[in-house]
Write an enzyme that holds these catalytic residues in place. Structure first.
Site, mmCIF file in Angstrom:
data_model
loop_
_atom_site.group_PDB
_atom_site.id
_atom_site.type_symbol
_atom_site.label_atom_id
_atom_site.label_comp_id
_atom_site.label_asym_id
_atom_site.label_seq_id
_atom_site.Cartn_x
_atom_site.Cartn_y
_atom_site.Cartn_z
ATOM 1 C CE1 TYR A 109 -9.930 -16.288 22.359
ATOM 2 C CE2 TYR A 109 -10.945 -15.344 24.319
ATOM 3 C CZ TYR A 109 -11.004 -16.189 23.227
ATOM 4 O OH TYR A 109 -12.145 -16.913 23.001
ATOM 5 C CD GLU A 197 -11.833 -17.590 19.677
ATOM 6 O OE1 GLU A 197 -11.920 -18.251 20.721
ATOM 7 O OE2 GLU A 197 -11.445 -18.080 18.602
#
Ligand code: GDP
Ligand code: MN
Length: 389
Positions: A109, A197
């Site tokens: 991530y 993101e």
């Protein structure tokens, strides 16, 4: 302003951020053609909606041949895709992104978001991909690296290296991850992002660092200087009432409660919502009609509030300064002519042209309860709604 994954990826590619390639389609046949065009055996069909968690909801499927691509696309197009971010009724799938299938060695991530406490964007990195970053931050904060970004200089190479090592990448991959992360930071700063993101960021079996997903959201107030981004807006994905309101320059946000609010000034709108809560009810919307709204805009605002089935009563709270009370009164009366007001309506007017406004409402024949103060207005509308429930 949110954009779709395929748009976010196109934007990131401009900054040298490597993304999973794909083709946007709107029919099963196009999905089959896209599969053939991509040329690999494995492809991924991904529903394009403005919400995450699509994989778990059935909106991301791997396919191995052209026929399968068409079948999966046929099933996905037109479905109401439900994820933890869509709400219970789900979101209609109108477009698909047919992507090259990648062999994944690992998923991680990375994301950049504004830290309002520090007052700068922060790069977040976590070695676990596909996770909810809010959950990690709460339950296992040590698993999350947070690096503040100086908005004048952007993410520095030493910071990018630190993040790459934190993700557990070896020296060869760090070399690929550094320009990736610096590109992400550059995109974030130059494009007035709110969120950028990549979840997951993957390392492929072939040793490439690739953005498998992209969630980008931009500051709506900065869209005047990014015409190309403004054109990416997809009104289908937004609350219909909010879209209509924005056409009339009204600041309207849908909420879950039962009391429709029409107020001028953001501060007064917040105070009105608080006071409604104080009297035991909850607001159905935030609405600041502003100072310069026309009679037509007020009529429209009233229609938007009335079109909301959750609304069981309306409180109009106007402190006329630049906004004149008679304009508000005319707007309310105008709306009442086209839509039937069958729910309680409490109006509190004060300030510029108040006498004229009150007179117009009194002579309108509408069933209106007038209030002398904000507190009384909130109390009266809450009582009326509770009595009707
Ligand atoms: P989200 O569920 O809305 O966040 O959608 P993502 O784009 O993140 O995809 C969900 C998951 O699908 C990813 O975390 C991967 O595990 C999987 N996935 C997506 N593309 C590929 C691919 O090309 N190959 C493989 N093996 N898995 C993929
Ligand atoms: Mn994802």
């Amino acid at each position: 302003m949110k954009v779709h994954e395929y748009q976010g990826k196109a934007v990131l590619e401009r900054y040298g951020v490597r993304t999973q390639r794909g083709i946007v389609v709107e029919t099963p046949q196009q999905a089959g053609e896209a599969y053939a065009q991509l040329g690999g055996d494995l492809a991924v069909i991904k529903a394009q909606i403005h919400a995450g968690g699509r994989g778990k909801g059935g909106g991301v499927k791997l396919v191995k041949n052209r026929q399968e691509a068409e079948e999966v696309a046929d099933a996905m197009l037109g479905m109401m895709l439900k994820t933890h971010q869509t709400g219970p009724e789900g979101q209609l799938v109108r477009k698909l992104f047919v992507c090259e299938g990648l062999d994944l060695a690992s998923e991680m991530y990375v994301g950049i978001a504004l830290d309002r406490h520090l007052g700068v964007p922060v790069l977040m990195a976590c070695a676990d991909g596909g996770v909810e970053i809010e959950t990690i931050a709460e339950q296992d904060p040590d698993a999350l690296l947070r690096l503040p970004i100086n908005p004048m200089t952007g993410l520095q190479p030493h910071q990018a290296r630190r993040a790459a090592f934190f993700l557990g990448l070896d020296a060869g991959l760090v070399k690929k991850a550094v320009p990736f992360l610096i590109g992400l930071s550059k995109a974030y700063l130059e494009l007035d992002c709110e969120i950028a993101e990549i979840n997951p960021l993957v390392v492929t079996e072939q040793g490439e660092v690739v953005a498998l997903d992209a969630k980008m959201s931009f500051d709506s107030n900065a869209m005047y200087r990014h015409q190309d981004l403004a054109e990416m807006r997809d009104e289908n994905e937004e609350d219909l009432k909010e879209v209509e309101a924005s056409r009339f320059g009204l600041n309207y946000i849908s909420l879950d409660g039962s009391i429709g609010c029409m107020v001028n000034g953001a501060g007064l709108a917040m105070a009105t919502m608080d006071t409604i809560n104080l009297h035991g009810c909850t607001p159905a919307n935030f609405l600041d009609v502003g100072g310069g709204a026309t009679e037509e805009a007020i009529t429209e605002a009233f229609r938007i509030i009335l079109s909301d089935e959750k609304v069981k009563g309306i409180l109009v709270n106007i402190f006329g300064g630049i906004m004149k009370c008679d304009i508000i009164a005319r707007g309310v009366i105008g709306a009442a002519k086209t839509v039937d007001i069958s729910i309680p309506l409490v109006v509190r007017l004060e300030g510029t042209n108040v006498d004229e406004g009150r007179k117009l409402l009194a002579e309108s024949g509408l069933d209106i309860t007038s209030a002398a103060s904000l507190d009384e207005g909130a109390k009266l509308i809450c009582q009326a709604v509770k009595a009707g429930a």
